[in-house]
Design an enzyme around this catalytic site. Structure first.
Site, PDB file in Angstrom:
ATOM      1  N   GLY A  10       6.311 -16.831   6.027  1.00  0.00           N
ATOM      2  CA  GLY A  10       7.402 -16.570   5.085  1.00  0.00           C
ATOM      3  C   GLY A  10       8.755 -16.718   5.761  1.00  0.00           C
ATOM      4  O   GLY A  10       8.857 -17.128   6.931  1.00  0.00           O
ATOM      5  N   SER A 124      13.193  -1.686   4.291  1.00  0.00           N
ATOM      6  CA  SER A 124      14.398  -2.234   3.668  1.00  0.00           C
ATOM      7  C   SER A 124      15.436  -1.134   3.484  1.00  0.00           C
ATOM      8  O   SER A 124      15.083   0.038   3.285  1.00  0.00           O
ATOM      9  CB  SER A 124      14.004  -2.801   2.298  1.00  0.00           C
ATOM     10  N   TYR A 149       9.399  -1.981  -6.121  1.00  0.00           N
ATOM     11  CA  TYR A 149       9.434  -2.645  -4.813  1.00  0.00           C
ATOM     12  C   TYR A 149       9.918  -1.659  -3.745  1.00  0.00           C
ATOM     13  O   TYR A 149       9.297  -1.474  -2.695  1.00  0.00           O
ATOM     14  CB  TYR A 149      10.351  -3.879  -4.853  1.00  0.00           C
ATOM     15  N   LYS A 153       8.066   0.274  -0.260  1.00  0.00           N
ATOM     16  CA  LYS A 153       8.583   0.357   1.118  1.00  0.00           C
ATOM     17  C   LYS A 153       8.606   1.810   1.571  1.00  0.00           C
ATOM     18  O   LYS A 153       8.248   2.141   2.689  1.00  0.00           O
ATOM     19  CB  LYS A 153       9.991  -0.246   1.197  1.00  0.00           C
TER      20      LYS A 153
HETATM   21  P1  NAD Z   1       8.556 -14.006   2.066  1.00  0.00           P
HETATM   22  O1  NAD Z   1       8.027 -13.919   0.679  1.00  0.00           O
HETATM   23  O2  NAD Z   1       9.279 -15.225   2.465  1.00  0.00           O
HETATM   24  O3  NAD Z   1       7.382 -13.754   3.118  1.00  0.00           O
HETATM   25  C1  NAD Z   1       6.256 -12.960   2.831  1.00  0.00           C
HETATM   26  C2  NAD Z   1       5.026 -13.744   3.244  1.00  0.00           C
HETATM   27  O4  NAD Z   1       3.877 -12.938   2.988  1.00  0.00           O
HETATM   28  C3  NAD Z   1       4.850 -15.039   2.450  1.00  0.00           C
HETATM   29  O5  NAD Z   1       4.583 -16.109   3.322  1.00  0.00           O
HETATM   30  C4  NAD Z   1       3.648 -14.751   1.547  1.00  0.00           C
HETATM   31  O6  NAD Z   1       2.895 -15.920   1.302  1.00  0.00           O
HETATM   32  C5  NAD Z   1       2.897 -13.713   2.357  1.00  0.00           C
HETATM   33  N1  NAD Z   1       2.069 -12.807   1.554  1.00  0.00           N
HETATM   34  C6  NAD Z   1       2.426 -12.111   0.443  1.00  0.00           C
HETATM   35  N2  NAD Z   1       1.378 -11.382   0.003  1.00  0.00           N
HETATM   36  C7  NAD Z   1       0.347 -11.600   0.860  1.00  0.00           C
HETATM   37  C8  NAD Z   1      -0.996 -11.158   0.940  1.00  0.00           C
HETATM   38  N3  NAD Z   1      -1.522 -10.335   0.021  1.00  0.00           N
HETATM   39  N4  NAD Z   1      -1.770 -11.601   1.958  1.00  0.00           N
HETATM   40  C9  NAD Z   1      -1.278 -12.462   2.882  1.00  0.00           C
HETATM   41  N5  NAD Z   1      -0.030 -12.941   2.855  1.00  0.00           N
HETATM   42  C10 NAD Z   1       0.785 -12.509   1.850  1.00  0.00           C
HETATM   43  O7  NAD Z   1       9.470 -12.708   2.289  1.00  0.00           O
HETATM   44  P2  NAD Z   1      10.496 -12.396   3.456  1.00  0.00           P
HETATM   45  O8  NAD Z   1      11.859 -12.485   2.900  1.00  0.00           O
HETATM   46  O9  NAD Z   1      10.139 -13.153   4.667  1.00  0.00           O
HETATM   47  O10 NAD Z   1      10.190 -10.854   3.661  1.00  0.00           O
HETATM   48  C11 NAD Z   1       9.242 -10.408   4.609  1.00  0.00           C
HETATM   49  C12 NAD Z   1       9.086  -8.900   4.497  1.00  0.00           C
HETATM   50  O11 NAD Z   1      10.365  -8.300   4.688  1.00  0.00           O
HETATM   51  C13 NAD Z   1       8.590  -8.440   3.137  1.00  0.00           C
HETATM   52  O12 NAD Z   1       7.729  -7.341   3.328  1.00  0.00           O
HETATM   53  C14 NAD Z   1       9.860  -7.996   2.432  1.00  0.00           C
HETATM   54  O13 NAD Z   1       9.621  -7.022   1.477  1.00  0.00           O
HETATM   55  C15 NAD Z   1      10.653  -7.428   3.599  1.00  0.00           C
HETATM   56  N6  NAD Z   1      12.101  -7.438   3.357  1.00  0.00           N
HETATM   57  C16 NAD Z   1      12.705  -8.604   2.989  1.00  0.00           C
HETATM   58  C17 NAD Z   1      14.072  -8.613   2.719  1.00  0.00           C
HETATM   59  C18 NAD Z   1      14.759  -9.890   2.303  1.00  0.00           C
HETATM   60  O14 NAD Z   1      15.872  -9.816   1.827  1.00  0.00           O
HETATM   61  N7  NAD Z   1      14.178 -11.066   2.474  1.00  0.00           N
HETATM   62  C19 NAD Z   1      14.825  -7.428   2.839  1.00  0.00           C
HETATM   63  C20 NAD Z   1      14.173  -6.261   3.239  1.00  0.00           C
HETATM   64  C21 NAD Z   1      12.798  -6.278   3.488  1.00  0.00           C
HETATM   65  C1  UD1 Z   2      18.661  -7.076  -2.994  1.00  0.00           C
HETATM   66  C2  UD1 Z   2      17.612  -6.139  -3.495  1.00  0.00           C
HETATM   67  C3  UD1 Z   2      17.236  -5.172  -2.394  1.00  0.00           C
HETATM   68  C4  UD1 Z   2      16.809  -5.909  -1.144  1.00  0.00           C
HETATM   69  C5  UD1 Z   2      17.939  -6.840  -0.725  1.00  0.00           C
HETATM   70  C6  UD1 Z   2      17.522  -7.632   0.484  1.00  0.00           C
HETATM   71  C7  UD1 Z   2      18.155  -6.056  -5.881  1.00  0.00           C
HETATM   72  C8  UD1 Z   2      18.663  -5.200  -7.004  1.00  0.00           C
HETATM   73  N1  UD1 Z   2      18.122  -5.465  -4.662  1.00  0.00           N
HETATM   74  O1  UD1 Z   2      19.782  -6.293  -2.681  1.00  0.00           O
HETATM   75  O2  UD1 Z   2      16.184  -4.325  -2.805  1.00  0.00           O
HETATM   76  O3  UD1 Z   2      16.520  -5.008  -0.100  1.00  0.00           O
HETATM   77  O4  UD1 Z   2      18.236  -7.722  -1.813  1.00  0.00           O
HETATM   78  O5  UD1 Z   2      18.276  -8.764   0.657  1.00  0.00           O
HETATM   79  O6  UD1 Z   2      17.762  -7.204  -6.067  1.00  0.00           O
HETATM   80  N2  UD1 Z   2      25.454 -10.897  -6.679  1.00  0.00           N
HETATM   81  C9  UD1 Z   2      26.267 -11.585  -7.550  1.00  0.00           C
HETATM   82  N3  UD1 Z   2      25.756 -12.685  -8.190  1.00  0.00           N
HETATM   83  C10 UD1 Z   2      24.472 -13.117  -7.990  1.00  0.00           C
HETATM   84  C11 UD1 Z   2      23.660 -12.396  -7.094  1.00  0.00           C
HETATM   85  C12 UD1 Z   2      24.167 -11.284  -6.461  1.00  0.00           C
HETATM   86  O7  UD1 Z   2      27.414 -11.222  -7.759  1.00  0.00           O
HETATM   87  O8  UD1 Z   2      24.068 -14.119  -8.622  1.00  0.00           O
HETATM   88  C13 UD1 Z   2      26.006  -9.742  -5.945  1.00  0.00           C
HETATM   89  C14 UD1 Z   2      25.288  -8.420  -6.198  1.00  0.00           C
HETATM   90  O9  UD1 Z   2      25.824  -7.762  -7.307  1.00  0.00           O
HETATM   91  C15 UD1 Z   2      25.534  -7.684  -4.873  1.00  0.00           C
HETATM   92  C16 UD1 Z   2      25.578  -8.817  -3.828  1.00  0.00           C
HETATM   93  O10 UD1 Z   2      25.859 -10.008  -4.565  1.00  0.00           O
HETATM   94  O11 UD1 Z   2      26.790  -7.056  -4.891  1.00  0.00           O
HETATM   95  C17 UD1 Z   2      24.279  -9.004  -3.083  1.00  0.00           C
HETATM   96  O12 UD1 Z   2      23.212  -9.129  -4.006  1.00  0.00           O
HETATM   97  P1  UD1 Z   2      21.731  -9.522  -3.546  1.00  0.00           P
HETATM   98  O13 UD1 Z   2      21.766 -10.712  -2.656  1.00  0.00           O
HETATM   99  O14 UD1 Z   2      20.879  -9.595  -4.765  1.00  0.00           O
HETATM  100  O15 UD1 Z   2      21.284  -8.316  -2.606  1.00  0.00           O
HETATM  101  P2  UD1 Z   2      21.253  -6.730  -2.914  1.00  0.00           P
HETATM  102  O16 UD1 Z   2      21.595  -6.425  -4.302  1.00  0.00           O
HETATM  103  O17 UD1 Z   2      22.015  -6.060  -1.836  1.00  0.00           O
END
Ligand code: NAD
Ligand code: UD1
Length: 338
Positions: A10, A124, A149, A153
């Protein structure tokens, strides 16, 4: 030392695997390819000139996952696998609880059974909810989550803390990510959202590449620098490096430890948009629309604990995050498809 990385193909997982290989860890990846594809593995190998062992396994399939534990011994696990779309989690909570809780329980049971003592977990900033004042500090604990979601976490943090207390896990490092954005500077790895992106930077990237006509800014009447929402954006490569530091830390420590992983600096929506304009060297159209329900005004981290105990400090600024995001977008117009 061999590390099992769930969800390792991912967005964050793939960047972390690159950093692990660069730091001479052996890596095995478990991913069901739900939100990634096999070409990511080739790209990791191309970037590092090393290979990772890959298992196409769903963590919900406990039997298949157990075969992986029977085949290899792991010194630690980094657990990324899960679903992450906030809006979707509100619509289909059972699916989120299944994958993010039941899947994780399978993993934790097998770690216990096969004597794998160390885990780094993807948490997160969402676990702070809207209960606390910024900057968020780890000692605030867990807030009131506002969607399933976020609740998955929070539950995982509680479960891992209980396992560590019961010494069924040696150490659990819970990393609370703030807003990961950007891409690998090679342009080979990055985020490929499904459908129309919900998150800010993936949305702006599509405006910059002409696939969407304009950004909708969700509210300009917050109590922030310019009225738009403020977040702590962190470059995904900085975040990946934090995992290596957390892993190193876990080998020297017992019990549970929570860390914020951000930069400690907040940027408003318009500041991010303008940084992206500098990166792509064009004006990007936007309109101000109503606030998005559930959004808070400001979210940024106190990062002093990660700096003090892990030695982590983010290196990259918002311009670099946007430049790398744009490069990835231009180089991969159809995502990672080859
Ligand atoms: P992503 O979706 O790109 O990566 C997740 C990976 O897990 C994917 O490759 C998917 O195929 C795999 N996956 C999902 N369910 C599975 C299962 N049941 N078995 C095996 N593989 C599975 O997401 P990411 O952005 O890389 O996020 C990674 C982790 O970090 C996640 O747990 C997400 O909740 C957490 N996280 C992400 C963000 C963000 O903004 N991207 C923020 C805070 C926390
Ligand atoms: C989102 C998730 C949060 C997650 C985080 C990780 C939601 C409600 N929350 O947070 O759980 O941990 O991503 O990256 O989705 N915005 C715009 N226009 C857009 C999109 C976003 O104005 O089209 C603004 C939002 O109002 C916010 C900022 O951009 O102020 C960031 O938004 P976003 O990227 O979705 O992240 P979070 O809301 O912080």
């Amino acid at each position: 030392m061999r590390i099992l990385v769930t969800g390792g193909l991912g967005y964050i997982g793939s960047h972390t695997v690159v950093e692990l290989l660069a730091n001479d860890y052996d890596v095995s990846i478990v991913d069901n390819l739900y939100n990634s594809n096999i070409h990511v593995l080739d790209r990791i190998e191309k970037l590092t000139s090393k290979s990772a062992t890959f298992y196409q396994v769903d963590i919900l399939d406990k039997e298949a996952l157990e075969k992986v534990f029977q085949k290899e011994h792991f010194d630690a696990v980094i657990h990324f696998a899960g679903y992450k779309a906030v809006g979707e989690s509100v619509a289909i909570p059972l699916t989120y609880y299944q994958n993010n809780i039941a899947g994780s329980l399978n993993l934790y049971e097998l770690m216990h059974k096969y004597g794998v003592e160390k885990i780094v977990f993807s948490s997160s900033a969402t676990v702070y909810g809207d209960d606390f004042a910024v900057p968020f500090k780890e000692e605030y604990g867990l807030g009131t989550t506002t969607n399933p979601y976020g609740t998955t976490k929070k539950f995982n943090e509680i479960i891992l803390s209980d396992l560590a207390k019961a010494k069924q896990i040696g150490s659990a490092i819970l990393l609370r990510y703030f807003n990961p954005i950007g891409a690998h500077e090679s342009g080979l790895l990055g985020e490929v959202p499904n459908g129309i992106p919900n998150n800010l930077v993936p949305y702006i990237a599509r405006v910059a590449s002409g696939k969407l006509d304009k950004l909708r800014v969700f509210g300009n009447d917050y109590d922030t620098i310019d009225g738009t929402g403020v977040r702590d954006y962190i470059h995904v490569v900085d975040l990946a490096k934090a995992h290596v530091l957390a892993l190193d830390y876990s080998f020297k420590h017992e019990g549970v430890e929570v860390f914020n992983i951000g930069t400690g600096k907040g940027y408003s929506v318009l500041e991010v948009l303008h940084a992206y304009e500098r990166a792509c060297q064009k004006k990007l159209p936007y309109e101000i629309v109503a606030r998005r329900p559930g959004d808070i005004a400001s979210c940024f981290a106190d990062c002093s604990k990660a700096q003090a105990l892990l030695g982590f400090k983010a290196q990259y600024d918002i311009d670099k995050m946007c430049e790398d995001s744009y490069r990835f977008t231009v180089m991969n117009p159809d995502g990672i498809d080859k």
